[in-house]
Design an enzyme around this catalytic site. Structure first.
Site, mmCIF file in Angstrom:
data_model
loop_
_atom_site.group_PDB
_atom_site.id
_atom_site.type_symbol
_atom_site.label_atom_id
_atom_site.label_comp_id
_atom_site.label_asym_id
_atom_site.label_seq_id
_atom_site.Cartn_x
_atom_site.Cartn_y
_atom_site.Cartn_z
ATOM 1 N N GLU A 48 44.694 18.103 51.332
ATOM 2 C CA GLU A 48 45.680 17.803 50.282
ATOM 3 C C GLU A 48 46.234 16.392 50.457
ATOM 4 O O GLU A 48 46.728 16.018 51.531
ATOM 5 C CB GLU A 48 46.826 18.837 50.305
ATOM 6 N N LYS A 64 44.778 31.912 53.576
ATOM 7 C CA LYS A 64 44.858 30.474 53.850
ATOM 8 C C LYS A 64 46.089 30.219 54.709
ATOM 9 O O LYS A 64 47.118 30.896 54.546
ATOM 10 C CB LYS A 64 44.964 29.661 52.553
ATOM 11 N N ASP A 86 47.705 33.086 50.321
ATOM 12 C CA ASP A 86 48.321 32.059 51.161
ATOM 13 C C ASP A 86 49.315 32.718 52.106
ATOM 14 O O ASP A 86 50.139 33.538 51.665
ATOM 15 C CB ASP A 86 49.080 31.091 50.226
ATOM 16 N N GLU A 110 48.408 26.951 56.544
ATOM 17 C CA GLU A 110 48.622 25.502 56.610
ATOM 18 C C GLU A 110 48.554 25.026 58.056
ATOM 19 O O GLU A 110 49.146 25.637 58.948
ATOM 20 C CB GLU A 110 49.992 25.139 56.015
ATOM 21 N N ASP A 159 51.256 29.836 47.901
ATOM 22 C CA ASP A 159 52.710 30.021 48.027
ATOM 23 C C ASP A 159 53.441 29.038 47.103
ATOM 24 O O ASP A 159 54.660 29.080 46.976
ATOM 25 C CB ASP A 159 53.172 29.899 49.490
ATOM 26 N N SER A 160 52.673 28.183 46.410
ATOM 27 C CA SER A 160 53.251 27.378 45.331
ATOM 28 C C SER A 160 53.870 28.276 44.271
ATOM 29 O O SER A 160 54.676 27.815 43.467
ATOM 30 C CB SER A 160 52.172 26.482 44.701
HETATM 31 O O1 KIV Z 1 50.134 26.891 47.497
HETATM 32 C C1 KIV Z 1 49.217 26.313 46.895
HETATM 33 O O2 KIV Z 1 49.077 26.402 45.665
HETATM 34 C C2 KIV Z 1 48.293 25.498 47.665
HETATM 35 C C3 KIV Z 1 47.304 24.658 46.929
HETATM 36 C C4 KIV Z 1 47.983 23.518 46.290
HETATM 37 C C5 KIV Z 1 46.189 24.224 47.796
HETATM 38 O O3 KIV Z 1 48.356 25.498 48.859
#
Ligand code: KIV
Length: 310
Positions: A201, A132, A102, A134, A63-64
């Site tokens: 992280e 993924k 994510d 969090e 989600d970055s």
């Molecule tokens: O959103 C993302 O890119 C991440 C990574 C930095 C692990 O969660």
């Protein structure tokens, strides 16, 4: 690449033998055997193709994307639909790597059923192999619900960017008594809930080493030191593309894409000013015959050419 070109082998080593797709159990096998797992973020089709062909094991549609590609000032505004759009593109560009989507803010915090439904959508509608999420202790019920829905789920503890409104800023975790205990507890809770791997992280490397030793599942570090079973970086950080002056100390930058893109764009601008683009080789000719005369086109000459008007 021009949108006209669709050759399926572009970006692939010509003689590459078919490569077996990476699977979730294989990551565990690699972890057990001490083979490091290479993970990068990917958000679109061309980068997915390149990273996949380069042998990256896991492509994380993080989600970055919200901050790196969409220009949001945090990951919080990213929607499930945006994540799905990018996950589909990455999946289309991937042959070997495991693709992990994510789960964005709001897609799991409101309950296990919602979390499991969204995770299933990432698999069914986007072709993701896993998701993924969090969190550790707090996210454990969602991790369990997603795993029970047969979707492999990776956890993420330490610095969790979706908690920014609680933490106030992005900062290294695990540097106080409470925080060390919390990170340890989160990591164990995630594994116990059924996560198949875990991102660590921004935590001190000694803490990451202990977690890696204690957990059975692979740990994937970002700012968590060398003992992790794998490493992940944001692709744009890796290649220096679009990122600001400040980058976290854990980033190793391998290229300067922004600079190189800027230089290419400036050369394009200069070519227009010098009328040196498009050149003849970039243009199409009329077929030989009567057409030019019939449509009164034969008096046009190519700029700066030796051609004479008829
Ligand atoms: O959103 C993302 O890119 C991440 C990574 C930095 C692990 O969660």
């Amino acid at each position: 690449m021009s949108h006209w070109r669709t050759d399926p082998g572009a970006g692939q080593p010509a003689s590459a033998a078919p490569r077996q797709p990476v699977t979730v159990p294989q990551l565990q096998e690699w972890c057990d055997a001490g083979r490091r797992i290479a993970v990068l973020t990917a958000y679109d089709y061309p980068s997915a193709r390149v990273l996949d062909a380069a042998g990256i094991d896991v492509l994380l549609v993080g989600d970055s994307v919200g901050m790196v590609v969409l220009g949001y000032d945090s990951t919080l505004p990213v929607t499930t639909e945006e994540m799905m759009h990018h996950t589909r593109a990455v999946r289309r560009g991937t042959q070997r790597a495991l693709v992990i989507a994510d789960m964005p803010f709001g897609s799991f915090q409101l309950g296990e059923m919602r979390a499991a439904e969204t995770a299933v959508r990432f698999v069914k509608e986007c072709g993701a192999h896993a998701v993924k999420i969090e969190g550790g202790t707090k996210a454990a019920p969602c991790i369990a619900a997603i795993a029970a829905a047969e979707v492999p789920v990776m956890a993420h503890v330490g610095l969790t960017p979706q908690s920014i409104n609680l933490t106030g800023r992005y900062r290294v975790q695990g540097r106080t008594d409470d925080s060390v205990a919390r990170v340890l507890e989160d990591a164990h809770a995630a594994e116990a809930a059924g996560a198949f791997a875990i991102v660590l992280e921004c935590i001190p490397w000694r803490l990451a080493a202990r977690i890696t030793e204690e957990l059975r599942i692979p740990t994937i570090g970002i700012g968590a030191g060398p003992h992790c079973d794998g490493q992940v970086l944001v692709m744009h950080d890796l290649v220096g593309y679009g990122v600001g002056e400040l980058s976290p100390r854990f980033v190793k930058r391998y290229d300067s894409f922004s600079e190189r893109l800027g230089e290419a764009a400036a050369r394009f601008r200069a070519d227009l000013d010098a009328s040196s683009f498009p050149a003849r080789e970039h243009c199409y000719e009329l077929p030989a015959g009567e057409l030019a005369a019939k449509y009164h086109l034969d008096h046009y000459v190519f700029p700066h050419s030796e051609e004479k008007q008829p």
